[in-house]
Enzyme design. Structure first.
Site, PDB file in Angstrom:
ATOM      1  N   ASP A  68       0.811  -1.219   0.000  1.00 33.81           N
ATOM      2  CA  ASP A  68       0.000   0.000   0.000  1.00 33.81           C
ATOM      3  C   ASP A  68       0.844   1.268   0.000  1.00 33.81           C
ATOM      4  OD1 ASP A  68       0.902  -0.530   2.609  1.00 33.81           O
ATOM      5  OD2 ASP A  68      -1.078  -1.041   3.347  1.00 33.81           O
ATOM      6  N   ASN A 137      -7.827  -3.020  14.263  1.00 29.24           N
ATOM      7  CA  ASN A 137      -9.217  -3.167  13.822  1.00 29.24           C
ATOM      8  C   ASN A 137      -9.390  -4.331  12.832  1.00 29.24           C
ATOM      9  OD1 ASN A 137      -8.067  -2.199  11.503  1.00 29.24           O
ATOM     10  ND2 ASN A 137      -9.312  -0.350  11.346  1.00 29.24           N
ATOM     11  N   HIS A 139      -7.564  -4.833  10.047  1.00 23.06           N
ATOM     12  CA  HIS A 139      -7.233  -4.583   8.638  1.00 23.06           C
ATOM     13  C   HIS A 139      -5.971  -5.330   8.210  1.00 23.06           C
ATOM     14  CE1 HIS A 139      -4.750  -0.666   9.577  1.00 23.06           C
ATOM     15  NE2 HIS A 139      -3.922  -1.672   9.422  1.00 23.06           N
ATOM     16  N   GLU A 144      -9.676  -1.634   5.310  1.00 23.35           N
ATOM     17  CA  GLU A 144     -10.324  -1.372   6.590  1.00 23.35           C
ATOM     18  C   GLU A 144     -11.610  -2.209   6.697  1.00 23.35           C
ATOM     19  OE1 GLU A 144      -8.535   0.108   8.597  1.00 23.35           O
ATOM     20  OE2 GLU A 144      -7.973   2.157   8.097  1.00 23.35           O
TER      21      GLU A 144
END
Ligand code: F6R
Length: 257
Positions: A68, A137, A139, A144
């Protein structure tokens, strides 16, 4: 199959994965590595660099694809993933910079950047070994919660939690970009083998949900359950949400296995 290993800590995990990657590169000089950024994978890159140096491993034909990049960040910015991958991976391992790819976060070309990145991965023969961290979380990459399991490389918004988690790398939270371009969950699942690493209590809940929860876009890392070749490496704190019967405690590296 998902193999879950608990190791002494980040350095031991780095040695473990570097050992496998070193042998993979010796077997196939054109090995394609999937590269994560963040804190988690750094011990792998350090340990692999050490092996490349001491064992004289030829890495001139190895390729790498980062997961990313932030959107709108100058590639020369210290915290751009172009810069981080160059400093922590390309230079450290001595890879050919032309074979190391990071998705473009240039806002002007975002529409085509995702498809171009997918095509570059395909043209290289696909990622053989994908290194992954996990967000608190759930990811993976910057996919996400809510990211479709079959998603491909695309622009995504970053959640407030991720921006706060990554604020430690910037002068202030206001400097953390609000969007990223990331390989999709589906892109990640195409890799030959996944290594997912997590260290620390703050990752324990996400790890437990990734391994035991339902496969759901709400915990993008749960998609690893659909992959046939996964090795999860944890320290004891990150494994604290798992039952002891679910993992193997490892004290050495896989040399000779
Ligand atoms: C990094 C990435 C993220 C991180 C995750 C964990 O390229 O894609 O998914 O792996 O946010 O970050 P660290 O390792 O800093 O805890």
């Amino acid at each position: 199959m998902t193999e879950v290993l608990v190791v002494a800590g980040p350095a031991a995990a780095g040695e473990y994965v570097a050992d496998i990657l070193a042998r993979a590169i010796q077997t196939d000089p054109e090995t394609v590595l999937g590269l994560a950024t963040g804190s988690t994978p750094l011990p792998i890159y350090a340990a692999l660099a050490e092996r490349v140096r001491t064992e004289g491993i030829d890495v001139s034909s190895v390729s790498g694809f980062a997961l990313d990049e932030y959107v709108g960040i100058d590639p020369a910015h210290e915290q751009s993933y172009h810069h981080v991958i160059d400093a922590e991976v390309t230079q450290t391992l001595g890879l050919n910079p032309e074979r190391v790819h990071v998705p473009s976060g240039n806002p002007d070309t975002l529409e085509s950047a995702g498809a171009a990145y997918e095509e570059a991965i395909r043209a290289a023969g696909g990622v053989g070994w994908q290194i992954l961290g996990i967000g608190a979380n759930g990811h993976i990459g910057f996919n996400e919660p809510g990211s479709p399991i079959d998603s491909l490389t695309r622009q995504v918004p970053l959640t407030e939690q991720t921006r706060q988690d990554n604020a430690r790398f910037f002068d202030s939270i206001d400097d953390v970009p609000r969007h990223a371009i990331t390989q999709g969950v589906g892109t990640i699942l195409r890799a030959g083998h996944l290594f997912l690493l997590a260290f620390g209590e703050h990752k324990a809940d996400a790890v437990a949900r990734a391994i035991n929860g339902p496969v759901s876009p709400e915990i993008p890392a749960s998609a690893i359950q659909q992959h046939p070749n996964v090795t999860v490496l944890l320290d004891a704190a990150a494994a604290s949400g798992l039952d002891a019967a679910e993992y193997t405690v490892v004290t050495g590296t896989p040399a000779g296995v």
